[in-house]
Design a protein around this motif. Structure first.
Motif, short mmCIF file in Angstrom:
data_model
loop_
_atom_site.label_atom_id
_atom_site.label_comp_id
_atom_site.label_asym_id
_atom_site.label_seq_id
_atom_site.Cartn_x
_atom_site.Cartn_y
_atom_site.Cartn_z
N LEU A 70 30.67 56.01 36.82
CA LEU A 70 29.84 54.95 37.40
C LEU A 70 29.94 53.67 36.59
O LEU A 70 30.04 52.57 37.14
N ALA A 71 29.93 53.81 35.27
CA ALA A 71 29.98 52.63 34.39
C ALA A 71 31.26 51.82 34.60
O ALA A 71 31.21 50.61 34.79
N THR A 72 32.41 52.48 34.58
CA THR A 72 33.67 51.75 34.72
C THR A 72 33.94 51.40 36.19
O THR A 72 34.52 50.35 36.48
N GLY A 73 33.55 52.28 37.10
CA GLY A 73 33.77 51.99 38.52
C GLY A 73 33.00 50.76 38.97
O GLY A 73 33.54 49.90 39.68
N LEU A 74 31.75 50.64 38.56
CA LEU A 74 30.96 49.47 38.91
C LEU A 74 31.49 48.21 38.22
O LEU A 74 31.43 47.12 38.79
N ALA A 75 32.03 48.36 37.01
CA ALA A 75 32.58 47.21 36.31
C ALA A 75 33.74 46.61 37.08
O ALA A 75 33.88 45.38 37.17
N LEU A 76 34.59 47.45 37.66
CA LEU A 76 35.72 46.96 38.46
C LEU A 76 35.23 46.13 39.63
O LEU A 76 35.84 45.12 40.00
N TRP A 77 34.15 46.57 40.24
CA TRP A 77 33.61 45.86 41.39
C TRP A 77 32.79 44.64 40.99
O TRP A 77 32.82 43.60 41.65
N PHE A 78 32.09 44.75 39.86
CA PHE A 78 31.09 43.75 39.49
C PHE A 78 31.69 42.51 38.85
O PHE A 78 31.34 41.38 39.19
N PHE A 79 32.62 42.68 37.93
CA PHE A 79 33.03 41.54 37.11
C PHE A 79 33.94 40.53 37.78
O PHE A 79 33.93 39.36 37.38
N PRO A 80 34.74 40.85 38.77
CA PRO A 80 35.51 39.79 39.44
C PRO A 80 34.63 38.68 40.00
O PRO A 80 35.06 37.55 40.14
N ALA A 81 33.36 38.97 40.31
CA ALA A 81 32.46 37.96 40.83
C ALA A 81 31.97 37.01 39.74
O ALA A 81 31.45 35.94 40.03
N PHE A 82 32.16 37.39 38.46
CA PHE A 82 31.64 36.59 37.37
C PHE A 82 32.73 36.02 36.47
O PHE A 82 32.51 35.04 35.77
N ILE A 83 33.89 36.65 36.46
CA ILE A 83 34.99 36.17 35.62
C ILE A 83 35.84 35.22 36.44
O ILE A 83 36.37 35.58 37.48
N THR A 84 35.99 33.98 35.99
CA THR A 84 36.72 32.97 36.74
C THR A 84 38.11 32.76 36.18
O THR A 84 38.49 33.32 35.16
N GLY A 85 38.89 31.93 36.86
CA GLY A 85 40.22 31.58 36.39
C GLY A 85 41.28 32.59 36.76
O GLY A 85 42.35 32.62 36.18
N GLY A 86 41.02 33.40 37.78
CA GLY A 86 42.03 34.33 38.24
C GLY A 86 42.27 35.50 37.32
O GLY A 86 43.32 36.14 37.35
N VAL A 87 41.31 35.80 36.44
CA VAL A 87 41.47 36.90 35.49
C VAL A 87 41.26 38.23 36.20
O VAL A 87 40.32 38.40 36.96
N SER A 88 42.14 39.17 35.96
CA SER A 88 42.06 40.48 36.60
C SER A 88 41.45 41.51 35.68
O SER A 88 41.62 41.42 34.46
N VAL A 89 40.74 42.48 36.24
CA VAL A 89 40.23 43.58 35.43
C VAL A 89 40.93 44.89 35.80
O VAL A 89 40.45 45.96 35.52
N ALA A 90 42.07 44.79 36.46
CA ALA A 90 42.87 45.98 36.75
C ALA A 90 43.47 46.48 35.45
O ALA A 90 43.56 45.73 34.47
#
Length: 231
Positions: A70-90
């Motif tokens: 849950l912790a890492t799965g939600l992070a994948l979904w959550f952080f693209p909305a807050f990290i700008t500049g085209g940074v990927s969390v893949a």
């Protein structure tokens, strides 16, 4: 500090707290047993299996792995909305270290549970769960390695220490080198190895118990000398 980093820090703190929930202790207490006072004194799946039984162990495993996923799965979904500049969390992205931070926070929360005076489990179930949440091929490979070694040796700790120690290299093998993420995952793995230090000593001295399930009618065994250490 920007709002993005404030959100990240808040997420890591929440991850630490949620993954610190001692499900093994809660489940055992529902059966009338203080799991920290029997067997190895550990709140994880192995001690629950030995002292309570299969059903309680399966539920402990599911919930401990689930909180990590849950912790890492939600992070994948959550952080693209807050990290700008085209940074990927893949796993192969430039900011892949984010998952490493979340994994580290989840494992530390479980091992140093704030609800048990910073004692807890040994981190394998929650660690595999975090991998399944953001890089399932690595999670499955680590799980397979764990099962092969644990079954062959009949000692869960042997499989646990092995998969924890090689976590970073296995990830790099599948996704390619990513220094930030690989170092964070290896650090998380070393924390798990440290949590198993008493088991490692017993393995070296040939004193580690073989894995077994609690049999109906047997009373939980008194705790051994591992109690008092970080579990």
């Amino acid at each position: 500090m920007s709002i993005n980093y404030l959100v990240l820090v808040a997420y890591l703190v929440v991850t630490f707290l949620v993954c610190g929930i001692p499900f093994g202790k809660i489940i055992a207490r529902a059966r009338g047993v203080d799991i920290q006072k029997v067997g190895s004194g550990n709140i994880g799946t192995t001690n629950v299996a030995r002292e309570i039984g299969k059903g309680a162990a399966a539920l402990t495993l599911l919930l401990d792995a689930g909180k990590g996923a849950l912790a890492t799965g939600l992070a994948l979904w959550f952080f693209p909305a807050f990290i700008t500049g085209g940074v990927s969390v893949a796993p192969h992205g430039d900011a892949a270290g984010l998952e490493g931070l979340v994994t580290l926070a989840a494992i530390c929360g479980h091992i140093f549970s704030p609800f048990l005076h910073f004692h807890g489990g040994k981190g394998i179930a929650v660690g595999v769960g975090t991998l399944l949440g953001f890089a399932w091929p690595v999670g499955l490979m680590e799980l397979a390695i764990f099962l092969v070694i644990a079954v062959a040796s009949k000692r869960v700790s042997a499989g646990s220490v092995t998969v924890a120690a090689i976590l970073g290299p296995v990830f790099a093998l599948i996704y390619g080198p990513n220094l930030g993420l690989d170092l964070l995952l290896e650090l998380a793995g070393l924390v798990v190895v440290w949590a198993h230090r008493s088991n490692i000593k017993k393995l070296i001295n040939g004193q580690e118990k073989e894995f077994s399930f609690h049999k109906r009618g047997d009373k939980p065994e008194p705790d051994d000398d591992t109690i008092g250490e970080s579990k």
